[in-house]
Design a protein around this motif. Structure first.
Motif, PDB file in Angstrom:
ATOM      1  N   ALA A  76      16.918  45.795  28.293  1.00 47.57           N
ATOM      2  CA  ALA A  76      16.070  44.819  28.866  1.00 47.57           C
ATOM      3  C   ALA A  76      14.471  44.408  26.818  1.00 47.57           C
ATOM      4  O   ALA A  76      14.388  43.606  26.762  1.00 47.57           O
ATOM      5  N   ARG A  77      14.096  44.858  26.570  1.00 49.37           N
ATOM      6  CA  ARG A  77      13.096  45.389  24.994  1.00 49.37           C
ATOM      7  C   ARG A  77      14.208  44.896  24.142  1.00 49.37           C
ATOM      8  O   ARG A  77      13.615  43.191  23.566  1.00 49.37           O
ATOM      9  N   ALA A  78      15.662  44.762  23.813  1.00 45.46           N
ATOM     10  CA  ALA A  78      16.324  43.863  23.014  1.00 45.46           C
ATOM     11  C   ALA A  78      16.274  42.422  22.978  1.00 45.46           C
ATOM     12  O   ALA A  78      16.563  42.069  22.278  1.00 45.46           O
ATOM     13  N   ALA A  79      16.602  42.762  24.632  1.00 41.18           N
ATOM     14  CA  ALA A  79      17.079  40.982  25.314  1.00 41.18           C
ATOM     15  C   ALA A  79      16.028  39.888  24.980  1.00 41.18           C
ATOM     16  O   ALA A  79      15.592  38.735  24.301  1.00 41.18           O
ATOM     17  N   ALA A  80      14.161  40.277  24.263  1.00 42.49           N
ATOM     18  CA  ALA A  80      13.326  39.944  23.997  1.00 42.49           C
ATOM     19  C   ALA A  80      12.797  39.664  22.973  1.00 42.49           C
ATOM     20  O   ALA A  80      13.098  40.528  22.140  1.00 42.49           O
ATOM     21  N   LYS A  81      11.970  38.849  23.227  1.00 40.20           N
ATOM     22  CA  LYS A  81      11.680  38.352  22.032  1.00 40.20           C
ATOM     23  C   LYS A  81      10.491  38.925  21.327  1.00 40.20           C
ATOM     24  O   LYS A  81       9.871  39.820  20.115  1.00 40.20           O
ATOM     25  N   GLU A  82       9.207  39.207  22.360  1.00 43.42           N
ATOM     26  CA  GLU A  82       7.469  39.594  22.279  1.00 43.42           C
ATOM     27  C   GLU A  82       7.974  41.001  23.358  1.00 43.42           C
ATOM     28  O   GLU A  82       8.507  40.570  24.853  1.00 43.42           O
ATOM     29  N   VAL A  83       7.407  41.932  23.763  1.00 39.95           N
ATOM     30  CA  VAL A  83       7.146  43.024  24.658  1.00 39.95           C
ATOM     31  C   VAL A  83       5.870  43.032  25.243  1.00 39.95           C
ATOM     32  O   VAL A  83       5.630  43.754  23.816  1.00 39.95           O
TER      33      VAL A  83
END
Length: 95
Positions: A25-32
Motif C-alpha cells: 500500500a505504501r509503495a502504491a501511494a505517492k505520499e503517506v
C-alpha cells in the motif's frame, strides 16, 4: 508441544503477511501521511486519497473532511479510495 509450535508458525506467517500488504500500500501511494489520531492517509499518484485506521483497516472518509497530521498541518480528504486501499492492505497486489 507440536501444537504450540504450529501456533507460533501460524502467527508469524500472519504477521509477515500483514507487514507485506502494508508495504504494498505504501509503495502504491505517492505520499503517506500519519494523522494525529493514529490513522494514516495514502495519497495516490492520481491525487485521490484513502485512509487506514489505527488498527490497519481501510476506512471510509467523507469528502472534504479536514484531518490533522501528527505535525499539526491540516489536510482535506479528496476522493475516497477505500476499495483500492482495502485491496492493497488485504492482498498486497492492488487487484
Amino acid at each position: 508441544m507440536l501444537k504450540k509450535m504450529l501456533v507460533v508458525v501460524a502467527l508469524s506467517v500472519i504477521g509477515t503477511t500483514g507487514a507485506f500488504a502494508s508495504d504494498q500500500a505504501r509503495a502504491a501511494a505517492k505520499e503517506v501521511i500519519e494523522l494525529k489520531d493514529g490513522s494514516t492517509v495514502y495519497i495516490f499518484k492520481d491525487g485521490k486519497m484513502a485512509m487506514e485506521d489505527k488498527y490497519g483497516r481501510a476506512t471510509r472518509m467523507k469528502k472534504e473532511t479536514v484531518m490533522e497530521t501528527k505535525d499539526g498541518r491540516k489536510i482535506i480528504m479528496h476522493g475516497d479510495e477505500v476499495m483500492r486501499l482495502d485491496s492493497l492492505l488485504r492482498h498486497g497486489d492492488g487487484s
